[in-house]
Design an enzyme around this catalytic site. Structure first.
Site, short mmCIF file in Angstrom:
data_model
loop_
_atom_site.label_atom_id
_atom_site.label_comp_id
_atom_site.label_asym_id
_atom_site.label_seq_id
_atom_site.Cartn_x
_atom_site.Cartn_y
_atom_site.Cartn_z
N ASN A 1 -7.87 -26.69 -25.93
CA ASN A 1 -8.30 -27.54 -27.05
C ASN A 1 -7.43 -27.29 -28.28
O ASN A 1 -7.91 -26.96 -29.37
CB ASN A 1 -9.77 -27.29 -27.38
N GLU B 1 -3.08 -28.74 -24.95
CA GLU B 1 -4.11 -29.64 -24.45
C GLU B 1 -4.37 -30.75 -25.46
O GLU B 1 -4.42 -30.52 -26.67
CB GLU B 1 -5.41 -28.88 -24.18
N ASP C 1 -7.20 -33.86 -25.83
CA ASP C 1 -8.39 -34.58 -25.38
C ASP C 1 -8.33 -35.98 -25.94
O ASP C 1 -8.42 -36.17 -27.17
CB ASP C 1 -9.66 -33.87 -25.86
N GLU D 1 -6.63 -34.37 -21.25
CA GLU D 1 -8.01 -34.57 -20.80
C GLU D 1 -8.33 -36.00 -21.18
O GLU D 1 -8.63 -36.33 -22.32
CB GLU D 1 -8.97 -33.58 -21.46
#
Length: 557
Positions: A113, A142, A144, A191
């Site tokens: 994250n 990462e 999202d 993600e």
């Protein structure tokens, strides 16, 4: 090695004592005596006359001594305070490892994250978090991704009160900073919760903003089937996401496009203890219920950008052996990974010898805390993801691990975790007998005054983190000194030196059973030099506290 005697109270006095032991009552230290010191005390067994000449030229400024090929005490003192006497092997401050092996043979610095600067529920998302991670050598970020207004994908922690930033701004930030500190590939772990229309927009941004840095087609490599190496992928950005599979005989291409959230989605794991009160737990259960309603259909435009890092669901090690290719990788939460490691450790290691696996913190860690990464490095997992914004032991160990190999974000795994064959397990990292480490914590210099303004009552804690266990020992506390002398001896038995990490922390004794961190430093056991060495102290945030440092003696047998 010379006989140990009672030690002086300051580092300069300690260095002067060493100097006098080798000058044999002469005014200067002869080249032959300096060579003897390097062999006996510093364990620099390859040092020769040329080494000594170079040190004299580098650190001696007295012209008479230089002419006589000798060192005055001031020259010797400059040498002892230089990087040549750092506890960190200076040959490890540049890329020195073989960078031509498949990606799966490396530990890769990985962030979880990455966009968050705080907790997982109401924390702020910020582009600076990506800049900070990249500057710390992180190579797997990462993102999202969620549907945003006006067909603009946004990045945030879905179904929470975390703030949102634009996907295009994240990609622009990556393009600007990806290769500032390392030339080796950056992996963008998506993600992906976006509809197909906004996935197409994502693909367009990746192509237009990253340009030639984006890997869009497979490389022409002689070792077809294996993952390429870090050298093969220099200055390239890889997209990690699900990919459309080829349709089967029944023509079920639509089914192959669909992937439920459990494949890559990060969520709380049943049975895992929550860190806080019951409220985060209830919140997380509600978040999971909302997420399970949605299915993700992979857009072809985004799928086409996935080359060597295709995300697939982990079923079992036997299934992976039969069906998973090296270009496919899996992600799993820490609890599932921990269970698999305990039940099938050798299978996990074999799996990680040919495929990438990513481990991420449990969803119940709503405060953005971290697990100890060592337990997953010990089974060969490459992408051990941590919350980079959270300070403490796990991130200190991560910094120690990736300080190695020139801070490039890729560290070659020990041979026992790379070679294929039967009988591989964590125990294969152990030598025929443990390495015995004798460590003397001699003194500290220029320690900072506590923020409270009170006097510093300091002690040093030394921790050895191995494959199966961690061991820690403390010095006694020295009261009211910013340059304390502890003169404390410690013995450790290191059964897995290739994978072990050491962490030094100076702590202020604030009560009978309480203390606060003053400064810390972590490094790989394999990067630690022997002999009389100094080590720098870093703040809780990982920044240099120069000139604060420790003076130690290291001996191994």
């Amino acid at each position: 090695m010379m006989k140990r005697t009672a030690r002086p109270a300051t580092r300069r006095a300690e260095i002067q004592r060493l100097y006098q032991c080798y000058t044999a009552d002469q005014l200067t230290l002869a080249a032959s005596s300096l060579l003897r010191f390097l062999h006996r005390e510093q364990m620099e067994l390859t040092a020769n006359q040329e080494t000594v000449e170079r040190l004299i030229d580098r650190y001696e400024i007295d012209e008479t001594a230089r002419t006589d090929r000798a060192m005055t005490f001031e020259g010797f003192h400059r040498y002892m305070e230089s990087k040549d006497c750092s506890v960190l092997d200076q040959s490890h401050t540049v890329v020195y490892q073989d960078m031509d092996q498949p990606l799966c043979h490396y530990f890769i610095s990985t962030s979880h994250n990455t966009y968050l600067t705080g907790d997982q529920l109401v924390g702020k998302s910020h582009l600076d978090a990506y800049v900070s991670a990249l500057r710390k050598g992180c190579r797997c970020l990462e993102i999202d991704c969620w549907d945003g207004p006006n067909t603009e994908p946004v990045v945030y922690h879905g179904y929470t009160l975390t703030t949102k930033i634009l996907f295009r701004d994240v990609v622009t930030t990556v393009e600007q900073h990806a290769f500032e500190v390392s030339p080796y590939p950056v992996i963008l772990s998506l993600e992906n919760h976006c509809c197909q229309e906004q996935q197409v927009v994502m693909a367009q941004y990746l192509i237009s903003i990253l340009g030639e840095k984006l890997l869009k087609t497979p490389l022409d490599l002689p070792t077809s089937g294996e993952l390429p190496s870090p050298n093969d992928l220099k200055y390239k950005v890889l997209i990690k996401n699900k990919k459309i599979r080829a349709p089967n005989e029944a023509g079920e291409e639509a089914a192959s496009r669909e992937a439920d959230e459990s494949e890559e989605e990060e969520e709380g794991e049943e049975g895992e203890e929550d860190e806080g009160s019951a409220e985060p737990s209830k919140f997380w259960s509600l978040r999971k219920q909302k997420k399970k309603v949605k299915k993700v259909m992979v857009a072809e435009a985004l799928s086409d950008l996935v080359i060597y890092t295709q995300s697939v669901k982990f079923t079992s090690f036997s299934h992976a052996r039969l069906h998973q290719t090296p270009h496919q990788n899996t992600s799993m939460g820490e609890k599932k990974a921990r269970k698999l490691a305990r039940a099938s450790g050798p299978d996990f290691i074999l799996h990680n010898q040919r495929c990438l696996s990513r481990i991420y913190p449990a969803g119940s860690r709503t405060s953005s805390s971290n697990y100890n990464p060592q337990e997953f490095w010990s089974i060969g997992s490459q992408l051990v993801a941590l919350n980079f914004q959270s300070l403490g032991l796990p991130m200190d160990l991560n910094g120690g691990r990736f300080q190695d190999n020139g801070r490039c974000g890729y560290v070659l795994k020990p041979a026992a975790l790379r070679r294929s064959g039967q009988g591989n397990s964590a125990s294969s990292l152990q030598g025929p007998r443990p390495t015995q480490l004798l460590l003397k914590v001699i003194s500290g210099s220029h320690l900072p005054v506590p923020r409270s303004g009170k006097t510093l009552d300091s002690f040093v804690r030394v921790e050895v983190h191995g494959v199966h266990s961690a061991c820690r020992k403390n010095t006694d506390t020295v009261k009211n000194s910013l340059s304390p002398c502890w003169d404390a001896s410690m013995n450790f038995s290191v059964s897995d030196p290739e994978l072990s990490l050491l962490r030094f922390s100076v702590r202020d004794q604030t009560g009978l059973l309480s203390s606060e961190l003053v400064g810390q430093y972590s490094l790989a056991f394999s990067s630690m030099k022997r002999g009389y060495r100094w080590l720098p102290l870093l703040s809780r945030e990982g920044f240099s506290m120069d000139p604060a440092s420790l003076f130690v003696f290291v001996w191994c047998s």
